[in-house]
Write a protein that holds these residues in place. Structure first.
Motif, PDB file in Angstrom:
ATOM      1  N   VAL A   1      33.120  35.878  31.452  1.00 54.31           N
ATOM      2  CA  VAL A   1      32.772  35.228  32.723  1.00 54.31           C
ATOM      3  C   VAL A   1      33.494  33.891  32.866  1.00 54.31           C
ATOM      4  O   VAL A   1      33.894  33.494  33.969  1.00 54.31           O
ATOM      5  CB  VAL A   1      31.230  35.025  32.764  1.00 54.31           C
ATOM      6  CG1 VAL A   1      30.822  34.213  33.966  1.00 54.31           C
ATOM      7  CG2 VAL A   1      30.528  36.375  32.778  1.00 54.31           C
TER       8      VAL A   1
ATOM      9  N   ALA B   1      30.465  33.764  39.458  1.00 56.03           N
ATOM     10  CA  ALA B   1      30.613  34.936  38.579  1.00 56.03           C
ATOM     11  C   ALA B   1      29.537  34.915  37.508  1.00 56.03           C
ATOM     12  O   ALA B   1      29.245  33.863  36.932  1.00 56.03           O
ATOM     13  CB  ALA B   1      31.993  34.910  37.930  1.00 56.03           C
TER      14      ALA B   1
ATOM     15  N   ALA C   1      36.684  33.432  34.977  1.00 56.46           N
ATOM     16  CA  ALA C   1      36.686  33.812  36.403  1.00 56.46           C
ATOM     17  C   ALA C   1      37.227  32.702  37.333  1.00 56.46           C
ATOM     18  O   ALA C   1      38.039  33.005  38.220  1.00 56.46           O
ATOM     19  CB  ALA C   1      35.293  34.257  36.834  1.00 56.46           C
TER      20      ALA C   1
ATOM     21  N   LEU D   1      30.113  40.444  36.726  1.00 49.02           N
ATOM     22  CA  LEU D   1      31.060  40.758  35.653  1.00 49.02           C
ATOM     23  C   LEU D   1      30.282  41.256  34.445  1.00 49.02           C
ATOM     24  O   LEU D   1      29.077  41.011  34.329  1.00 49.02           O
ATOM     25  CB  LEU D   1      31.874  39.509  35.273  1.00 49.02           C
ATOM     26  CG  LEU D   1      32.779  38.908  36.361  1.00 49.02           C
ATOM     27  CD1 LEU D   1      33.511  37.684  35.828  1.00 49.02           C
ATOM     28  CD2 LEU D   1      33.789  39.932  36.878  1.00 49.02           C
TER      29      LEU D   1
END
Ligand code: PRT
Ligand code: ZN
Length: 291
Positions: A147, A120, A150, A143
């Motif tokens: 982050v 991510a 994630a 994203l």
């Protein structure tokens, strides 16, 4: 001769991590700019410069398109956007690293083990290029914030995000695995503005001020009196005193020694300087060092 009506436009972050340091840098260059920038557009009162206050993500685009001649933004943002702009100079603040971090419990020990996994990030281009350079593939989960949560939400196996102190990663149960690149705030320029003589002259004037201010950062001007025969001993104590300015004083055998030292070393060496014969030691701040 530069056109006297020309004004430069500089794109700066409106608010956020780079905003205060940016204004502080411009002020340290003698520019009279308001820290309370309410609108999009703030003229500088004593230099032909106008500030455009923007989201940092938009700064490379504005500079690339020539809406602004120059801009101050994180190198990470410039790299991610991939737009051709001139990187004029690093500015020594906003330092961080774009890093791949993995859950502490994951047991992943090398980047190779990320092959085929989900990562991510808000930096898909930079991450993709990094993995491709290593001959690896991954599923990039794009994203626009948060982050670090994630992996906890099981939407990614790893993250790629900016790290400065490392605290955010740690409190989210992540550990750094690899550095994609290091970054700092940079001054960027529109390539056409560099070609225009009036604009180029103004950019050059501004850059001389910026480098003068950056050179002075963390340094102090040191003055002291000492017996002439102790100058060599003083030089052994402070390496930067190897080529000091030495001037004779009215008192026979005594000299004034002037030099520039790092602010971090001064208090440590002051007693040693006194022990080597220095007296009347004065340390003063430096506004700028123009080479
Ligand atoms: O509103 P706008 O879009 O203008 O700002 P923004 O919220 O997108 O960016 P902002 O203000 O957070 O950051 C601007 C720039 O600061 C970044 O592009 C970097 O160049 C630089 N910078 C330096 C950082 C960091 N250090 C940093 N640590 N930007 C973000 N972080 C975040 C990181 O994403 C993570 O969430 O801080 C956290 C990690 O910090 P540590 O100290 O816990 O490791
Ligand atoms: Zn942003």
């Amino acid at each position: 001769m530069p056109d006297s009506d020309t004004r430069l436009r500089i794109a700066v972050q409106k608010s956020g991590r780079l905003a205060d340091d940016t204004i502080q840098l411009l002020r340290s260059c003698g520019l009279d700019v308001d820290s309370q920038r309410r609108g999009l557009y703030t003229p500088c009162r004593n230099f032909p410069l106008d500030l455009l206050s923007l989201r940092d993500d938009d700064i490379p685009r504005y500079v690339h398109d020539g809406v602004a001649d120059i801009g101050i933004v994180g190198e990470n943002t410039v790299t991610e956007k991939g737009l051709p702009v001139a990187r004029l100079t690093g500015l020594g603040f906003g330092e961080c690293r774009l890093m791949i971090c993995v859950p502490i419990a994951s047991g992943i020990a090398s980047v190779d083990e990320l092959n085929g996994l989900r990562i991510a990030t808000m930096y898909p281009e930079s991450l993709g290029a990094f993995m491709a350079r290593l001959g690896l593939t991954c599923e990039i989960v794009r994203l626009s914030g948060a982050v670090e949560i994630a992996p906890m939400l099981d939407i990614a196996d790893a993250i790629c995000d900016l790290v400065s102190t490392g605290t955010t990663a740690r409190v989210h149960g992540l550990r750094p695995l690899a550095t994609v690149f290091s970054s700092q705030a940079v001054l960027i320029g529109n390539t056409d503005s560099q070609a225009d003589p009036s604009r180029r002259a103004l950019i050059r004037r501004l850059m001389i001020r910026i480098s003068g201010s950056l050179e002075a950062r963390g340094r102090r001007y040191l003055m002291m009196n000492a017996p002439a025969d102790s100058v060599a001993a003083l030089g052994d104590i402070i390496p930067s005193l190897k080529s000091p300015t030495v001037m004779p004083l009215a008192e026979s055998g005594m000299v004034a020694v002037h030099s520039v030292i790092g602010e971090d070393v001064f208090w440590d060496v002051m007693e040693a300087l006194k022990g080597a014969g220095a007296s009347d030691i004065v340390v003063v701040p430096i506004e700028a060092i123009i080479r």
